[in-house]
Design an enzyme around this catalytic site. Structure first.
Site, short mmCIF file in Angstrom:
data_model
loop_
_atom_site.label_atom_id
_atom_site.label_comp_id
_atom_site.label_asym_id
_atom_site.label_seq_id
_atom_site.Cartn_x
_atom_site.Cartn_y
_atom_site.Cartn_z
N ASP A 300 0.83 -1.19 0.00
CA ASP A 300 0.00 0.00 0.00
C ASP A 300 0.87 1.25 0.00
O ASP A 300 1.94 1.29 0.62
CB ASP A 300 -0.90 -0.01 1.24
CG ASP A 300 -2.00 1.03 1.18
OD1 ASP A 300 -2.67 1.12 0.15
OD2 ASP A 300 -2.17 1.75 2.18
N GLU A 347 1.10 -0.49 -5.15
CA GLU A 347 -0.06 0.40 -5.19
C GLU A 347 0.47 1.80 -5.50
O GLU A 347 0.86 2.55 -4.61
CB GLU A 347 -0.81 0.36 -3.86
CG GLU A 347 -2.13 1.12 -3.86
CD GLU A 347 -1.97 2.58 -3.44
OE1 GLU A 347 -1.95 3.45 -4.32
OE2 GLU A 347 -1.86 2.82 -2.24
N ASP A 400 -11.14 1.49 -1.43
CA ASP A 400 -11.36 2.91 -1.15
C ASP A 400 -12.32 3.56 -2.14
O ASP A 400 -12.70 4.72 -1.93
CB ASP A 400 -10.03 3.67 -1.20
CG ASP A 400 -9.20 3.48 0.05
OD1 ASP A 400 -9.79 3.24 1.13
OD2 ASP A 400 -7.96 3.57 -0.04
#
Length: 520
Positions: A300, A347, A400
């Protein structure tokens, strides 16, 4: 990523059906693997499996290494007679359409304490040996984590919620104070070790079941850790903290397409020079641990390894931050030297600059392409499927994002018109049009949130960045039916992500949903 073309589903285990207030590693998880196989899907992507933190987020954990107690299934504990089946059945009174964390967490923790007591009284010699071996093998992180949790529970009862406010000896890790605490809280420490052993044992079994059916598990590694965490408490020298142990600067991101004002996450930032002097040993241990859990790891906020957004801790918003370089290349060289080739997805969303792309490409990591973000410009947009490189992971949306149907319903006119033209749809089946587009792309990996496969609206999204009361979404098998598995299998086969000989007929697709294991 060197795996052949495949596709899969993004679904956190807490979103699975089940009778105990939250999805977990119980029968429904195995049934979901079976459903993936029927649907021609060969990847299951999860969110971080670590304990949840403030706002019930899995991205703000008390440990970068521990597993979430919420995911420990009760059925195996019942089978071993460590917990009473009647007590476990009481969980059926908890909601099934969402995770009511305020009720599910204390109820589950009470069951786990019963199981620990049952283990102490009735565990077999084999189980006791396995538990002892686990504790010895994982001592590098487990000892500090279990002591941290025991101390945290004690101090929370006094209204103290941050380790910096603990008694000085424990807060500053005075050896004599820690030794005394280990003696005083021995049973509580044993409890937290027991929970972690249950988690690890169950996850290994589930991963083995998935791998035997050619389903890869894709994990999620947040770049930062929480300040109130065993990691920060155990190694404060690896973070940018003041003399009292409080963060001097915190993490976040500047304004982007997720938030017009940016995001002030509040995580402490790493003292990268201190980490580098140790050969990035903490990161090597963390990545080794994560790769033991998952076949592929999504990192992430990958851009934070090239440069991160540093916000003064005294500032209330992210706007006052600045970019600070990070030692990305040196870190990943150290990880590769210690662990070999890294099966990682980067990411690379947000404010992406040439140095981030150079780091990603230099490491050989695939980046992410999000179809929802593709329609704000023109045909040159990098997130449109005809512009994808083969070495990437394509998503209709992430945890998200809004769901595909929710995004389409709220999108500006230009984006809706572009999407309907590009995807050749009138919008009524926008979710399937998006799934088909990324499945048919050259991307090595295509991933669809379960909400998009089911065609669900905004009310079913998993997270809205910057808002509380998220992460609670769950589905039920009654929502699924036969069509999703059939349609996914046909698309996967047509676009080379699954073999044609496995295409399910309507009856087998229906059986995969209707023939549920007990309790799923």
């Amino acid at each position: 990523m060197t795996n052949p073309r495949r596709s899969g589903i993004l679904l956190h285990p807490t979103s699975l059906p089940g009778p105990h207030g939250s999805g977990d590693f119980g029968p429904a998880a195995y049934h979901f693997v079976d459903w993936l196989v029927t649907a021609g899907q060969r990847a299951w992507q999860v969110l971080p499996l670590t304990p949840i933190g403030p706002g019930n987020s899995p991205y703000a954990s008390v440990s970068a290494f521990a597993g979430s107690p919420l995911l420990v299934a009760l059925e195996p504990l019942i089978d071993k007679r460590w917990i009473d089946a009647v007590d476990a059945a009481a969980g059926s009174r908890l909601p099934v359409d969402h995770v009511a964390f305020e009720h599910a967490v204390p109820w589950r923790m009470a069951r786990l304490r019963e199981a620990a007591s049952g283990y102490a009284q009735r565990a077999s010699h084999e189980d006791r040996s396995a538990y002892a071996a686990f504790c010895a093998a994982e001592a590098g992180w487990l000892d500090d984590y279990a002591l941290f949790m025991a101390l945290d529970g004690h101090y929370q009862q006094q209204g103290i919620w941050n380790w910096t406010a603990w008694e000085t000896g424990c807060a500053r890790r005075d050896p004599a104070a820690l030794a005394a605490a280990r003696r005083q809280w021995r049973e509580e420490i044993d409890f937290w070790c027991f929970v972690q052993w249950c988690f690890a044992t169950q996850w290994r079994a589930l991963k083995r079941y998935a791998n035997e059916r050619d389903v890869q598990l894709i994990g999620d590694l947040p770049i930062f850790v929480a300040h109130h965490s065993a990691d920060c408490w155990a190694r404060p020298d690896l973070f940018l903290l003041d003399a009292q142990g409080e963060p001097r600067v915190v993490a976040g991101v500047p304004p982007d397409y997720f938030s017009a004002t940016g995001q002030r996450w509040g995580n402490p930032l790493y003292d990268w020079p201190a980490m580098q002097r140790e050969g990035f040993a903490w990161w090597v241990a963390r990545m080794r641990h994560e790769l033991a859990r998952a076949d592929v790891v999504r990192i992430d906020h990958f851009r934070g390894f090239a440069a991160y957004w540093e916000i003064p801790a005294s500032c209330a918003t992210a706007i006052e931050g600045r970019w600070v370089p990070a030692p990305g290349a040196a870190l990943f060289e150290a990880l590769k030297a210690a662990l070999g080739e890294l099966p990682v997805i980067a990411e690379d969303l947000g404010v992406i600059t040439p140095d981030v792309e150079a780091l990603r490409d230099g490491c050989g990591f695939p980046g992410m392409k999000i179809l929802q973000f593709a329609f704000g410009g023109d045909a040159t947009h990098a997130f449109l499927p005809h512009n994808y490189p083969a070495h990437c992971a394509a998503y209709s949306g992430t945890h998200d994002n809004d769901t595909a149907r929710g995004w389409y319903g709220a999108a500006p006119d230009h984006e809706r018109h572009f999407a309907t033209a590009y995807l050749d749809t009138d919008g009524t089946d926008i979710h399937w049009a998006m799934v088909r587009a990324i499945c048919g792309s050259v991307a090595e990996l295509a991933v669809y949130p379960m909400q998009d496969v089911l065609g669900l609206g905004t009310e079913h999204r998993m997270n809205t960045p910057g808002q509380l009361a998220c992460w609670a979404w769950r589905f039920g098998w009654e929502q699924v039916g036969a069509e999703p598995a059939q349609r996914l299998a046909r698309l996967a086969a047509a676009f080379g992500r699954a073999p044609f000989e496995r295409l399910p007929d309507t009856a087998s697709a229906r059986r995969c949903v209707d023939t549920l294991p007990h309790g799923a």
